[in-house]
Design a protein around this motif. Sequence first.
Motif, short mmCIF file in Angstrom:
data_model
loop_
_atom_site.label_atom_id
_atom_site.label_comp_id
_atom_site.label_asym_id
_atom_site.label_seq_id
_atom_site.Cartn_x
_atom_site.Cartn_y
_atom_site.Cartn_z
N ILE A 1 14.61 -57.97 69.28
CA ILE A 1 13.25 -58.26 69.73
C ILE A 1 13.34 -59.07 71.02
O ILE A 1 14.05 -60.07 71.09
CB ILE A 1 12.48 -59.12 68.68
CG1 ILE A 1 12.47 -58.45 67.31
CG2 ILE A 1 11.08 -59.47 69.16
CD1 ILE A 1 11.62 -57.22 67.24
N ASN B 1 5.87 -57.09 77.74
CA ASN B 1 5.59 -55.87 77.00
C ASN B 1 6.81 -54.96 77.10
O ASN B 1 6.71 -53.80 77.46
CB ASN B 1 4.35 -55.18 77.57
CG ASN B 1 3.89 -54.06 76.69
OD1 ASN B 1 4.07 -54.10 75.48
ND2 ASN B 1 3.31 -53.03 77.29
N VAL B 2 7.98 -55.53 76.79
CA VAL B 2 9.23 -54.82 76.95
C VAL B 2 9.90 -54.70 75.59
O VAL B 2 9.90 -55.64 74.80
CB VAL B 2 10.16 -55.58 77.93
CG1 VAL B 2 11.53 -54.94 78.00
CG2 VAL B 2 9.53 -55.65 79.30
N GLY B 3 10.46 -53.53 75.33
CA GLY B 3 11.24 -53.33 74.12
C GLY B 3 12.70 -53.08 74.52
O GLY B 3 13.01 -52.83 75.67
N SER C 1 16.51 -51.32 72.85
CA SER C 1 17.27 -50.65 71.80
C SER C 1 18.74 -50.76 72.21
O SER C 1 19.07 -50.59 73.38
CB SER C 1 16.85 -49.18 71.68
OG SER C 1 17.56 -48.53 70.65
N ASP D 1 9.24 -49.96 78.41
CA ASP D 1 7.87 -50.40 78.26
C ASP D 1 7.44 -50.07 76.83
O ASP D 1 7.66 -48.94 76.38
CB ASP D 1 7.02 -49.63 79.28
CG ASP D 1 5.56 -50.03 79.28
OD1 ASP D 1 4.97 -49.98 80.36
OD2 ASP D 1 5.00 -50.36 78.22
N GLN D 2 6.83 -51.00 76.12
CA GLN D 2 6.42 -50.77 74.74
C GLN D 2 5.45 -49.61 74.60
O GLN D 2 5.30 -49.04 73.52
CB GLN D 2 5.78 -52.03 74.14
CG GLN D 2 6.76 -53.16 73.93
CD GLN D 2 7.61 -53.00 72.68
OE1 GLN D 2 7.67 -51.94 72.05
NE2 GLN D 2 8.28 -54.06 72.30
N HIS E 1 5.96 -46.82 75.81
CA HIS E 1 6.83 -45.65 75.78
C HIS E 1 8.07 -45.98 74.95
O HIS E 1 9.16 -46.15 75.49
CB HIS E 1 7.24 -45.25 77.21
CG HIS E 1 6.07 -45.02 78.11
ND1 HIS E 1 5.44 -43.80 78.18
CD2 HIS E 1 5.40 -45.84 78.93
CE1 HIS E 1 4.43 -43.89 79.03
NE2 HIS E 1 4.39 -45.11 79.49
N PRO E 2 7.91 -46.10 73.62
CA PRO E 2 9.03 -46.55 72.78
C PRO E 2 10.22 -45.60 72.85
O PRO E 2 10.06 -44.39 72.94
CB PRO E 2 8.43 -46.59 71.38
CG PRO E 2 7.26 -45.69 71.42
CD PRO E 2 6.75 -45.73 72.83
N ILE F 1 13.36 -46.39 66.89
CA ILE F 1 11.97 -46.45 67.38
C ILE F 1 11.04 -46.86 66.25
O ILE F 1 10.14 -47.67 66.42
CB ILE F 1 11.52 -45.08 67.95
CG1 ILE F 1 12.26 -44.76 69.23
CG2 ILE F 1 10.01 -45.07 68.18
CD1 ILE F 1 11.96 -43.38 69.78
N LYS G 1 11.77 -48.51 63.67
CA LYS G 1 12.20 -49.81 63.12
C LYS G 1 12.60 -49.71 61.65
O LYS G 1 12.45 -50.64 60.89
CB LYS G 1 11.11 -50.87 63.29
CG LYS G 1 10.55 -51.01 64.69
CD LYS G 1 11.34 -51.98 65.50
CE LYS G 1 10.68 -52.30 66.82
NZ LYS G 1 10.96 -51.37 67.88
#
Length: 188
Positions: free
Chosen positions: A25, A35-37, A39, A53-54, A56-57, A106, A108
Amino acid sequence: MKFLNIGLDEIKQISILKGVFGQPIVTGNRFLPINVGISISHTQKTIGIVVFDQLHPMGIDVEQRTIQDSPFLEEYLTEHERKMIHGSSFLSKEIFFSAKESLSKILKTGLTTPLQIFEISRFEVDHGGILLFFSHFTQYQCKVVLREDEIRSVTFPINSTKSKRIRENTNGTKKGSAKRKQSSSTSL
């Protein structure tokens, strides 16, 4: 220096924490809404990181290829997937497993969900890789690239405006690229 329109001082305030399901996280502070994810995946010699960008997961998986397809992966396949693999000279259980793992990131869920729910419905050969599509998650596609002794998979939304760049971008060090731990970066 800026990254995603965030200056160096703000970048220093960003942390990567472990979520309740073990997923990474990205957090800022109350003055730095982000607003960044992210992986993350790795093998003994490669680390794959996708920052996105969250809206566009995305999910990434990097797997070590074996000489023979791992027999234990058979239980994670549906009958439809077995037929696709047997009818192809380049598809494998490991490729399907890697694609499913990147989708699970994606959502989770990781590997806590039966992988059959992530059934792959079809594939296309695409610009240096393979595009896989999912039966039950039709809004996503997975780009798989085979490199040396690795399988590199990135799953992303089909209808994303950024999807075209990901599909076309199999060279260079762009979002979605995997990097060698002890050498220069390589493409996904």
